[in-house]
Design a protein around this motif. Structure first.
Motif, PDB file in Angstrom:
ATOM      1  N   LEU A  30       0.831  -1.203   0.000  1.00 21.69           N
ATOM      2  CA  LEU A  30       0.000   0.000   0.000  1.00 21.69           C
ATOM      3  C   LEU A  30       0.870   1.260   0.000  1.00 21.69           C
ATOM      4  O   LEU A  30       0.520   2.254  -0.645  1.00 21.69           O
ATOM      5  CB  LEU A  30      -0.936  -0.002   1.222  1.00 21.69           C
ATOM      6  CG  LEU A  30      -1.929   1.152   1.303  1.00 21.69           C
ATOM      7  CD1 LEU A  30      -2.836   1.189   0.075  1.00 21.69           C
ATOM      8  CD2 LEU A  30      -2.780   1.049   2.573  1.00 21.69           C
ATOM      9  N   ASP A  31       1.995   1.197   0.696  1.00 23.83           N
ATOM     10  CA  ASP A  31       2.905   2.349   0.703  1.00 23.83           C
ATOM     11  C   ASP A  31       3.373   2.677  -0.712  1.00 23.83           C
ATOM     12  O   ASP A  31       3.473   3.849  -1.086  1.00 23.83           O
ATOM     13  CB  ASP A  31       4.126   2.066   1.589  1.00 23.83           C
ATOM     14  CG  ASP A  31       3.772   2.082   3.066  1.00 23.83           C
ATOM     15  OD1 ASP A  31       2.675   2.586   3.400  1.00 23.83           O
ATOM     16  OD2 ASP A  31       4.566   1.579   3.875  1.00 23.83           O
ATOM     17  N   ASN A  32       3.659   1.660  -1.497  1.00 26.39           N
ATOM     18  CA  ASN A  32       4.058   1.897  -2.889  1.00 26.39           C
ATOM     19  C   ASN A  32       2.892   2.405  -3.720  1.00 26.39           C
ATOM     20  O   ASN A  32       3.056   3.294  -4.558  1.00 26.39           O
ATOM     21  CB  ASN A  32       4.620   0.607  -3.508  1.00 26.39           C
ATOM     22  CG  ASN A  32       5.997   0.272  -3.005  1.00 26.39           C
ATOM     23  OD1 ASN A  32       6.747   1.155  -2.608  1.00 26.39           O
ATOM     24  ND2 ASN A  32       6.332  -1.009  -2.988  1.00 26.39           N
ATOM     25  N   ALA A  33       1.714   1.836  -3.503  1.00 21.07           N
ATOM     26  CA  ALA A  33       0.546   2.255  -4.275  1.00 21.07           C
ATOM     27  C   ALA A  33       0.203   3.714  -4.029  1.00 21.07           C
ATOM     28  O   ALA A  33      -0.229   4.428  -4.955  1.00 21.07           O
ATOM     29  CB  ALA A  33      -0.654   1.369  -3.934  1.00 21.07           C
ATOM     30  N   VAL A  34       0.394   4.186  -2.794  1.00 22.30           N
ATOM     31  CA  VAL A  34       0.105   5.583  -2.469  1.00 22.30           C
ATOM     32  C   VAL A  34       0.952   6.536  -3.311  1.00 22.30           C
ATOM     33  O   VAL A  34       0.561   7.677  -3.568  1.00 22.30           O
ATOM     34  CB  VAL A  34       0.322   5.835  -0.964  1.00 22.30           C
ATOM     35  CG1 VAL A  34       0.318   7.313  -0.622  1.00 22.30           C
ATOM     36  CG2 VAL A  34      -0.757   5.114  -0.161  1.00 22.30           C
ATOM     37  N   GLN A  35       2.096   6.054  -3.791  1.00 25.76           N
ATOM     38  CA  GLN A  35       2.937   6.895  -4.645  1.00 25.76           C
ATOM     39  C   GLN A  35       2.218   7.322  -5.919  1.00 25.76           C
ATOM     40  O   GLN A  35       2.555   8.346  -6.524  1.00 25.76           O
ATOM     41  CB  GLN A  35       4.226   6.154  -5.001  1.00 25.76           C
ATOM     42  CG  GLN A  35       5.150   5.901  -3.830  1.00 25.76           C
ATOM     43  CD  GLN A  35       6.380   5.120  -4.240  1.00 25.76           C
ATOM     44  OE1 GLN A  35       6.804   5.148  -5.399  1.00 25.76           O
ATOM     45  NE2 GLN A  35       6.971   4.403  -3.289  1.00 25.76           N
ATOM     46  N   LEU A  36       1.221   6.546  -6.339  1.00 19.84           N
ATOM     47  CA  LEU A  36       0.430   6.939  -7.518  1.00 19.84           C
ATOM     48  C   LEU A  36      -0.249   8.280  -7.292  1.00 19.84           C
ATOM     49  O   LEU A  36      -0.345   9.105  -8.202  1.00 19.84           O
ATOM     50  CB  LEU A  36      -0.621   5.866  -7.828  1.00 19.84           C
ATOM     51  CG  LEU A  36      -0.110   4.505  -8.292  1.00 19.84           C
ATOM     52  CD1 LEU A  36      -1.268   3.519  -8.373  1.00 19.84           C
ATOM     53  CD2 LEU A  36       0.586   4.634  -9.641  1.00 19.84           C
ATOM     54  N   VAL A  37      -0.731   8.487  -6.073  1.00 23.60           N
ATOM     55  CA  VAL A  37      -1.353   9.765  -5.732  1.00 23.60           C
ATOM     56  C   VAL A  37      -0.289  10.828  -5.501  1.00 23.60           C
ATOM     57  O   VAL A  37      -0.415  11.969  -5.955  1.00 23.60           O
ATOM     58  CB  VAL A  37      -2.240   9.609  -4.475  1.00 23.60           C
ATOM     59  CG1 VAL A  37      -2.814  10.954  -4.060  1.00 23.60           C
ATOM     60  CG2 VAL A  37      -3.359   8.607  -4.736  1.00 23.60           C
ATOM     61  N   THR A  38       0.791  10.449  -4.840  1.00 25.48           N
ATOM     62  CA  THR A  38       1.834  11.411  -4.487  1.00 25.48           C
ATOM     63  C   THR A  38       2.467  12.043  -5.718  1.00 25.48           C
ATOM     64  O   THR A  38       2.582  13.276  -5.815  1.00 25.48           O
ATOM     65  CB  THR A  38       2.915  10.737  -3.625  1.00 25.48           C
ATOM     66  OG1 THR A  38       2.310  10.174  -2.468  1.00 25.48           O
ATOM     67  CG2 THR A  38       3.970  11.743  -3.206  1.00 25.48           C
ATOM     68  N   VAL A  39       2.894  11.208  -6.677  1.00 29.14           N
ATOM     69  CA  VAL A  39       3.564  11.762  -7.861  1.00 29.14           C
ATOM     70  C   VAL A  39       2.579  12.554  -8.718  1.00 29.14           C
ATOM     71  O   VAL A  39       2.944  13.569  -9.332  1.00 29.14           O
ATOM     72  CB  VAL A  39       4.233  10.659  -8.700  1.00 29.14           C
ATOM     73  CG1 VAL A  39       5.312   9.957  -7.898  1.00 29.14           C
ATOM     74  CG2 VAL A  39       3.222   9.646  -9.235  1.00 29.14           C
ATOM     75  N   TYR A  40       1.336  12.120  -8.753  1.00 30.53           N
ATOM     76  CA  TYR A  40       0.319  12.836  -9.515  1.00 30.53           C
ATOM     77  C   TYR A  40       0.139  14.254  -8.954  1.00 30.53           C
ATOM     78  O   TYR A  40       0.196  15.248  -9.690  1.00 30.53           O
ATOM     79  CB  TYR A  40      -0.999  12.065  -9.452  1.00 30.53           C
ATOM     80  CG  TYR A  40      -2.130  12.661 -10.260  1.00 30.53           C
ATOM     81  CD1 TYR A  40      -2.458  12.144 -11.498  1.00 30.53           C
ATOM     82  CD2 TYR A  40      -2.891  13.725  -9.769  1.00 30.53           C
ATOM     83  CE1 TYR A  40      -3.514  12.683 -12.247  1.00 30.53           C
ATOM     84  CE2 TYR A  40      -3.932  14.266 -10.500  1.00 30.53           C
ATOM     85  CZ  TYR A  40      -4.246  13.742 -11.736  1.00 30.53           C
ATOM     86  OH  TYR A  40      -5.277  14.283 -12.455  1.00 30.53           O
ATOM     87  N   VAL A  41      -0.075  14.346  -7.636  1.00 30.81           N
ATOM     88  CA  VAL A  41      -0.308  15.642  -7.013  1.00 30.81           C
ATOM     89  C   VAL A  41       0.937  16.525  -7.097  1.00 30.81           C
ATOM     90  O   VAL A  41       0.847  17.732  -7.327  1.00 30.81           O
ATOM     91  CB  VAL A  41      -0.749  15.463  -5.541  1.00 30.81           C
ATOM     92  CG1 VAL A  41      -0.815  16.796  -4.823  1.00 30.81           C
ATOM     93  CG2 VAL A  41      -2.106  14.765  -5.491  1.00 30.81           C
ATOM     94  N   LEU A  42       2.113  15.923  -6.943  1.00 30.47           N
ATOM     95  CA  LEU A  42       3.356  16.686  -7.006  1.00 30.47           C
ATOM     96  C   LEU A  42       3.523  17.331  -8.380  1.00 30.47           C
ATOM     97  O   LEU A  42       3.792  18.533  -8.488  1.00 30.47           O
ATOM     98  CB  LEU A  42       4.547  15.765  -6.711  1.00 30.47           C
ATOM     99  CG  LEU A  42       5.925  16.431  -6.725  1.00 30.47           C
ATOM    100  CD1 LEU A  42       6.018  17.482  -5.637  1.00 30.47           C
ATOM    101  CD2 LEU A  42       7.020  15.387  -6.562  1.00 30.47           C
TER     102      LEU A  42
END
Length: 370
Positions: A30-42
């Motif tokens: 899940l920590d890796n999957a959250v990166q999908l949101v993180t990089v998108y928002v960044l």
């Protein structure tokens, strides 16, 4: 234009409800999957000033078409991604280009309307962005379960393709004869609005993040907490309808005051009790405040530097994102023992925002008319 606003917020909020499903299908944590949101928002946030500069240099429609092409390519790549790494890259690209859509809409509204008519159009645009947020929050997870998570990204690709076709018939006065002065976006009053954007983004968007976790802490299921949190979108829609009828009578300064007062009441309720009813009312009131306060500050951003409108609007949007990220970063460690103290501190910050925003807008209005 309004449908494009819908699409941009639909895509922005569509990934989060699917994260658990993606972790299972892509065999990642899940920590890796959250990166999908993180990089998108960044990428969404960091691209804002660049898109604004390009819009003022190259014209609104050129940048809007470029953004839709990028959203189409990024979303199609998300659908076709053969693995998690490719999906992560595709979502980053999509975030960069989708990030241009809403500021472009605001800029076009600023170019095309004045006064109360502009405020009403911004409220209408907000209604559609709220619908996009609500649909993504409620439907993306269901679509992913019933069919496939790739279908959710395919909706964005299809929407971008349709809007590109429709834009072939659109003509705008892309600055013909209008002097552009990018430096005016970095003079005293625009810089002040960016500072207000950081503070407002921290309060309105950053602390909003804690409504759903606070509901879950009170024993509400994850699914129901998501539905109750989505009433934020209902508040925006209802508030936008009310704001359109109010702005012509009272003006933007009073709209900022009403929105600030509504936001204060919202967080006061949340600070007193973190049970289901107060937090649901808080979510609705934050949405209502968004329609009055945030739309008014956005409207101010379209006015404060007319010769660099796209740049000003984009930097303001970026400021709100930065404020949101800063708020969650600063307060995350304070929520381990409950959310009441964070909501109470936000009440104090809201009073400060109200004094600064109402007072400065009144001063700017007097100076402008004087």
């Amino acid at each position: 234009m309004r449908a494009t606003g819908f699409l941009s917020f639909y895509d922005r909020f569509a990934t989060a409800p699917m994260l658990v499903l993606i972790t299972r299908e892509e065999h990642v944590s899940l920590d890796n999957a959250v990166q999908l949101v993180t990089v998108y928002v960044l990428l969404y946030a960091l691209g804002q000033p660049v898109w604004g500069l390009l819009s003022d240099r190259l014209g609104r429609l050129r940048v809007l078409r470029l953004a839709l092409v990028g959203a189409l390519v990024g979303s199609a790549a998300s659908v076709a991604a053969p693995g998690f790494a490719a999906l992560l890259a595709a979502r980053a690209v999509t975030g960069l280009f989708v990030g241009s859509l809403f500021p472009s809409m605001l800029t076009i509204v600023g170019d095309s309307y004045d006064g109360a008519a502009r405020a009403r159009e911004i409220s209408s645009l907000q209604t559609f962005t709220a619908l996009g947020t609500t649909v993504a929050t409620l439907a993306a997870g269901a679509l992913a379960v019933w069919w496939d998570w790739r279908v959710v990204f395919a909706v964005t690709a299809v929407g971008a393709a349709v809007f590109l076709v429709l834009l072939r018939r659109v003509r705008l006065p892309d600055g013909g004869g209008t002097r552009r002065d990018i430096r005016s976006a970095f003079t005293a009053w625009p810089l002040w609005t960016y500072g207000l954007g950081v503070l407002e983004g921290a309060i309105l968007l950053g602390i909003l993040t804690y409504i759903v976790p606070a509901l879950e802490r009170d024993g509400v299921s994850t699914e129901l907490a998501g539905v109750l949190g989505a009433t934020y979108g209902v508040g925006i829609i209802g508030g936008a309808c009310l704001a359109k009828r109010t702005v012509a009578r009272v003006g933007r300064t009073v709209m900022i005051a009403i929105g600030s007062a509504t936001l204060f009441v919202a967080f006061l309720l949340a600070s007193l009790s973190q049970s289901v009813v107060p937090l649901t009312v808080t979510a609705v009131l934050i949405g209502t405040s968004n329609a009055f306060l945030h739309s008014s500050l956005q409207g101010w951003a379209t006015d404060v530097a007319p010769t660099a409108r796209a740049t000003t609007v984009s930097v303001f949007v970026c400021s709100a994102f930065l404020g949101s990220a800063a708020a969650t970063g600063v307060t995350a460690g304070l929520t381990r023992h409950g959310y009441g103290p964070v909501f109470a501190a936000t009440c104090v910050a809201t009073v400060m925002l109200a004094v600064l925003a109402v007072g400065s807008h009144a001063a700017w209005s007097r100076r402008r008319t004087g």
